[in-house]
Design a protein around this motif. Structure first.
Motif, PDB file in Angstrom:
ATOM      1  N   SER A 174      12.947 -35.554  -0.697  1.00 38.17           N
ATOM      2  CA  SER A 174      13.297 -34.455   0.204  1.00 38.17           C
ATOM      3  C   SER A 174      14.681 -33.923  -0.174  1.00 38.17           C
ATOM      4  CB  SER A 174      13.318 -34.959   1.643  1.00 38.17           C
ATOM      5  OG  SER A 174      13.998 -34.024   2.461  1.00 38.17           O
ATOM      6  N   THR A 233       9.047 -39.204  -0.522  1.00 39.63           N
ATOM      7  CA  THR A 233       9.740 -38.046   0.055  1.00 39.63           C
ATOM      8  C   THR A 233      10.905 -38.493   0.937  1.00 39.63           C
ATOM      9  OG1 THR A 233       7.632 -36.866  -0.009  1.00 39.63           O
ATOM     10  CG2 THR A 233       9.373 -35.887   1.329  1.00 39.63           C
ATOM     11  N   HIS A 256       3.268 -37.917   3.813  1.00 42.47           N
ATOM     12  CA  HIS A 256       4.116 -38.307   2.692  1.00 42.47           C
ATOM     13  C   HIS A 256       4.428 -39.796   2.792  1.00 42.47           C
ATOM     14  CE1 HIS A 256       4.669 -34.500   0.753  1.00 42.47           C
ATOM     15  NE2 HIS A 256       5.083 -33.905   1.847  1.00 42.47           N
ATOM     16  N   SER A 287      11.049 -32.400  -3.590  1.00 42.97           N
ATOM     17  CA  SER A 287       9.937 -31.902  -2.787  1.00 42.97           C
ATOM     18  C   SER A 287      10.129 -30.407  -2.562  1.00 42.97           C
ATOM     19  CB  SER A 287       9.852 -32.687  -1.487  1.00 42.97           C
ATOM     20  OG  SER A 287      11.001 -32.471  -0.722  1.00 42.97           O
TER      21      SER A 287
END
Lengths: 302, 302
Positions: free
Chosen positions: A271, A233, A247, A11
């Motif tokens: 992430s 994410t 997300h 991300s």
């Protein structure tokens, strides 16, 4: 060949081993780029993707991790001598941004750059050529964002060998039969195409859901996808944060794949807080077993 | 500490081992970023440069290989929680580009972004703080382009130990003497500062000439630089092409360093057509011996 190669699975904040979103869809001899985060041109070089074979670029939305690498790629293509038209499908503001950047640097690209704006109003088929049909649909994200459906066109009808033998049709005529033509015999009989062929098999579909929160609005688009890409994410303990930021989590991506009756799921857009990605699989597979991580440099056949 | 660390030494088309222009100037505890090509944030991570210590960013001109990485860096800084103001010195159009990109992504940076426009009219000193003075000057390039002079301020006067002994000034007062104060003795004698100190030594200077064709207009700025950076996009057999594109050759960079009476030269911005960089040194050193390649990841003390 119909496949997707992952160039970036992270991300927003890139790391040294995970890059922002970019994917290459290969359909026979053409390459399509789906999103283009910063550094995509280097990722293409790293994985020996021939930049010159790109004809179409699809940008899902204007968060930077999905398009900041585009202007650099366009510049490089021009410096490398490209003259063939390149078509960019993207939210309309991207054209303004790119043209401003080109103007400020006094750059005239050596090829034509064609923009096709994506808006909620014109969703549906945006590209149809001999091999491929591409359509797009809105996802649910903080700003307008679109997913894409890549469907290989199987246009050739399927010959029924017993029937072509029975009607004594020469093999030289088979390619015309596959395209749907009837056959005129010398004895005057007109052999109708559907006596000797079957309709084309349905095409295979890759569905790219871009950035999105979990929403069943995606189901009709993702239905029975041969390959589904859905973002994850966060792990599921951060479901609340995921929803706040529009997300999704591991479990949500797998739930969508399950409910859409997809054949296979790849997950990405992790992430950068996660260095170990295995927990994403551990959470997804109990819900939808045929799940894999979207790994950079890996090509997934569809 | 006064030093420059090279993050990118290549010209427009990045390669896997050479990146577009970016440099970090370290001056004691602060970091300054000079140009910011695509991928600069990753190069900073690769070479363990603390992004949070950045306070000032200098962009020489708006060719993409000098600024395409900036928007991604700003986004990441904001996501990482920066709240301290960041100042960008750049041609004025950059502000328009960045604000447009932020607007299209619905992004509000979590810190204040301050722009200081560089124009031919306002050339000169743009930053002066306790350690450092930065000024800028125009180079000759295809679009407006500016070089920067980073000069460490030596503000402390130098104590003459025999004199302070002779006037019986206590050591506790030396820091005030270094700042220029006189000393009042108890017997009524006022010891003038310049009886017991010498003026500060001249500061060291790093002169960054950005992108430029060869021009002696740069000499007054580069004069007696402790370290001079000059681009060498091409080897000297391509001097004609260099001039056409407002770039320089190995021999020209060395000639400028020689004529400016610089102490040391580093060369960079190599065209990606060259995989072997040794010929750049072979051509430069006969003209100006103290020349080195600007190598990525290497820190040059000034």
């Amino acid at each position: 060949m119909f496949a997707v190669t992952i160039l970036g699975n992270n991300s927003a904040i890139p790391t040294l081993d995970r890059h922002p979103t970019a994917q290459i869809v290969t359909c026979n001899d053409q390459l399509l780029l789906v999103d283009c985060g910063e550094g995509t041109q280097l990722q293409m070089a790293r994985y020996k993707i021939k930049r010159s074979r790109l004809r179409y670029i699809f940008i899902s939305h204007l968060h930077g991790d999905h398009y900041f690498g585009l202007i650099g790629l366009l510049n490089s293509l021009s410096l490398l001598g490209r003259t063939e038209t390149l078509t960019v499908f993207a939210p309309p503001e991207l054209e303004t941004i790119l043209l401003l950047q080109l103007e400020c640097s006094g750059t005239t690209l050596q090829f034509q750059l064609q923009f096709v704006p994506l808006t909620a109003e014109n969703q549906g088929v945006i590209l149809e050529d001999k091999d491929l049909c591409v359509s797009f649909f809105p996802t649910r994200h903080r700003i307008p964002c679109y997913g894409f459906i890549f469907e290989v066109q199987k246009r050739k009808r399927k010959i029924i060998p017993e029937q072509t033998r029975a009607y004594e049709i020469p093999a030289a005529y088979f390619s015309k039969l596959q395209e749907g033509a009837d056959y005129q015999r010398k004895d005057g009989l007109l052999v109708k195409n559907d006596w000797v062929t079957l309709p084309p098999l349905p095409g295979k579909r890759y569905v790219y859901c871009a950035d999105t929160m979990y929403t069943e609005e995606l189901l009709p688009h993702a239905e029975k996808a041969d390959l589904l890409y859905h973002e994850t994410t966060y792990l599921h303990n951060l479901a609340e944060r995921a929803a706040e930021r529009y997300h999704s989590t591991s479990v949500q991506a797998a739930t969508l794949a399950l409910n859409a009756d997809a054949k296979r799921l790849i997950i990405g857009h992790f992430s950068s807080k996660y260095s170990d990605l295995e927990p994403f699989l551990e959470e997804s597979r109990p819900v939808f077993e045929n799940t894999d991580l979207a790994e950079e440099g890996v090509t997934y056949l569809i």
